[in-house]
Design a protein around this motif. Structure first.
Motif, short mmCIF file in Angstrom:
data_model
loop_
_atom_site.label_atom_id
_atom_site.label_comp_id
_atom_site.label_asym_id
_atom_site.label_seq_id
_atom_site.Cartn_x
_atom_site.Cartn_y
_atom_site.Cartn_z
N HIS A 1 47.07 96.02 71.51
CA HIS A 1 48.29 96.31 70.56
C HIS A 1 49.33 97.36 71.14
CE1 HIS A 1 49.64 98.90 66.77
NE2 HIS A 1 50.06 97.56 66.55
N GLU A 2 48.76 98.57 71.56
CA GLU A 2 49.82 99.45 72.11
C GLU A 2 49.22 100.00 73.54
OE1 GLU A 2 52.23 101.92 70.37
OE2 GLU A 2 52.40 100.76 68.51
N LYS B 1 44.59 105.13 68.81
CA LYS B 1 45.92 105.17 68.28
C LYS B 1 45.94 104.76 66.80
CE LYS B 1 50.60 105.24 69.43
NZ LYS B 1 51.69 105.11 70.39
N HIS B 2 45.56 103.61 66.74
CA HIS B 2 45.62 102.95 65.23
C HIS B 2 44.45 102.55 64.69
CE1 HIS B 2 49.98 102.65 66.82
NE2 HIS B 2 49.82 103.05 65.63
#
Length: 104
Positions: A47-48, A66-67
């Protein structure tokens, strides 16, 4: 041509944990399952660009720091949004107390 690379000792990773392993410009995550098996995935969240070694391992899931997206590290399958692209997985074998991964 794929090759087997010595990534770490089996006792370098506690059960339900992971470590980072870098080789030839690529980064990997090596996991130790609750059953005592070892697995390897690409080290970066799909995702990142965040390394999964800072994430939380719960059973067979790695949660991105992170998320909070989750992957099943045994198969690479994306399990919880915002991640929707699976992780690449790599074959693992254990020899003489060492964890080896097959890399391209």
């Amino acid at each position: 041509m794929p090759q087997w690379i010595d990534a770490c000792a089996t006792d370098d990773i506690d059960e339900e944990d992971l470590i980072r392993f870098d080789h030839a410009g690529a980064t990997y995550a090596i996991y130790h399952s609750p059953e005592g098996d070892f697995f390897a995935t690409s080290g970066m969240c799909t995702h990142e660009a965040v390394h999964l070694c800072d994430g939380l391992v719960m059973g067979h899931l790695i949660e991105c720091p992170k998320h909070n997206g989750q992957f099943d590290y045994r198969t690479g399958e994306a399990k919880r949004a915002p991640v929707c692209v699976n992780l690449k997985t790599f074959p693992v074998k254990v020899e003489a107390g060492r964890v080896l991964i097959e890399v391209p």
